[in-house]
Design a protein around this motif. Sequence first.
Motif, PDB file in Angstrom:
ATOM      1  N   ASP A   1      10.852   7.177   0.822  1.00 39.74           N
ATOM      2  CA  ASP A   1       9.396   7.874   0.832  1.00 39.74           C
ATOM      3  C   ASP A   1       8.572   6.616   1.565  1.00 39.74           C
ATOM      4  O   ASP A   1       7.946   6.934   2.099  1.00 39.74           O
ATOM      5  N   VAL A   2       8.869   5.402   0.926  1.00 37.60           N
ATOM      6  CA  VAL A   2       7.997   4.384   1.541  1.00 37.60           C
ATOM      7  C   VAL A   2       8.236   4.155   2.711  1.00 37.60           C
ATOM      8  O   VAL A   2       7.519   3.949   3.630  1.00 37.60           O
TER       9      VAL A   2
ATOM     10  N   ASP B   1       0.792  -1.222   0.204  1.00 33.65           N
ATOM     11  CA  ASP B   1       0.204   0.107   0.001  1.00 33.65           C
ATOM     12  C   ASP B   1       0.853   1.102   0.082  1.00 33.65           C
ATOM     13  O   ASP B   1       0.467   2.313  -0.792  1.00 33.65           O
ATOM     14  N   ALA B   2       1.963   1.255   0.798  1.00 33.36           N
ATOM     15  CA  ALA B   2       2.702   2.383   1.027  1.00 33.36           C
ATOM     16  C   ALA B   2       3.396   2.804  -0.332  1.00 33.36           C
ATOM     17  O   ALA B   2       3.814   3.683  -0.816  1.00 33.36           O
TER      18      ALA B   2
ATOM     19  N   ALA C   1       1.184   4.037  -3.015  1.00 33.21           N
ATOM     20  CA  ALA C   1       0.778   5.489  -2.521  1.00 33.21           C
ATOM     21  C   ALA C   1       1.760   6.341  -2.963  1.00 33.21           C
ATOM     22  O   ALA C   1       1.697   7.671  -3.372  1.00 33.21           O
ATOM     23  N   SER C   2       3.214   6.004  -2.762  1.00 35.46           N
ATOM     24  CA  SER C   2       4.187   6.812  -3.073  1.00 35.46           C
ATOM     25  C   SER C   2       4.546   7.039  -4.634  1.00 35.46           C
ATOM     26  O   SER C   2       4.873   8.168  -4.964  1.00 35.46           O
TER      27      SER C   2
ATOM     28  N   LYS D   1       9.181   6.121   5.124  1.00 35.48           N
ATOM     29  CA  LYS D   1       8.692   7.446   5.974  1.00 35.48           C
ATOM     30  C   LYS D   1       7.408   7.110   5.962  1.00 35.48           C
ATOM     31  O   LYS D   1       6.786   7.180   7.127  1.00 35.48           O
ATOM     32  N   ARG D   2       6.577   6.671   4.895  1.00 33.96           N
ATOM     33  CA  ARG D   2       5.216   6.417   5.090  1.00 33.96           C
ATOM     34  C   ARG D   2       4.935   5.216   5.995  1.00 33.96           C
ATOM     35  O   ARG D   2       3.573   5.191   6.775  1.00 33.96           O
ATOM     36  N   LEU D   3       5.626   4.459   6.090  1.00 32.73           N
ATOM     37  CA  LEU D   3       5.384   3.190   6.991  1.00 32.73           C
ATOM     38  C   LEU D   3       5.724   3.337   8.407  1.00 32.73           C
ATOM     39  O   LEU D   3       5.218   2.732   9.299  1.00 32.73           O
TER      40      LEU D   3
ATOM     41  N   THR E   1       6.642  10.070  -6.763  1.00 30.02           N
ATOM     42  CA  THR E   1       8.026   9.802  -6.243  1.00 30.02           C
ATOM     43  C   THR E   1       8.851   9.497  -7.175  1.00 30.02           C
ATOM     44  O   THR E   1       8.630   8.325  -7.897  1.00 30.02           O
TER      45      THR E   1
ATOM     46  N   ALA F   1       2.023   9.274  -6.010  1.00 33.08           N
ATOM     47  CA  ALA F   1       2.326  10.636  -5.726  1.00 33.08           C
ATOM     48  C   ALA F   1       3.500  11.181  -6.747  1.00 33.08           C
ATOM     49  O   ALA F   1       3.890  12.296  -6.321  1.00 33.08           O
TER      50      ALA F   1
END
Length: 204
Positions: free
Chosen positions: A175-176, A157-158, A161-162, A178-180, A167, A165
Amino acid sequence: MAAKPPTGLLAALRWSQPAARLPRHAPALRRAPQARSSRLYSTTDDAPPPFLSKLKADLKTAMRAKDAPRLSVLRAIMSANLNASKTATPIKTDVQLVALIRKIQKSALDAAAEAQAAGRQDLVDKENEQARILDGYLADSGVQSLGEAELKALVQDAVEASRAAGTAAKSLMGDVMKRLAGALEGKDVDRKQVASLVKELTSQ
């Protein structure tokens, strides 16, 4: 004969004299009251993790019951916790304590495998018993554990989403992660496993 000065005057004269110099170790004496007061107002940051308090209570129970396998396990946890307290990353949360217990459990399982290869069934049984006891404590820790399927779904999912966006590929893994961070906060997960999954899924 001159009359003696009144008592009050003598007291005033004595108080008006310069204070005697304290010896060189005086700074320690001056700081003593402050040091005492700082101990009185200790912060909750110094409080042990709640799960550690339970383990300490279990240690006393095991000692009274003369439960040798459980005593061995709990003493190993306390020793590892003490060693961690002398490093830059002491155990301050239940999540950290669970991670520590998992390391101890892995060591027990590795030792059991080595004993199996050496034909030492007595040691295999001993290490497996300790791993079983540790499993019980992990289940009773109150810390949410994520299975491999749940973890992989979160990472996927992360990643999606990245990418959605926009990325850049070279920044995707960072970035993943950070999202996690928020989703994995306070959960029992193997950070190396997370990094491995992120690397695998971002390279596809």
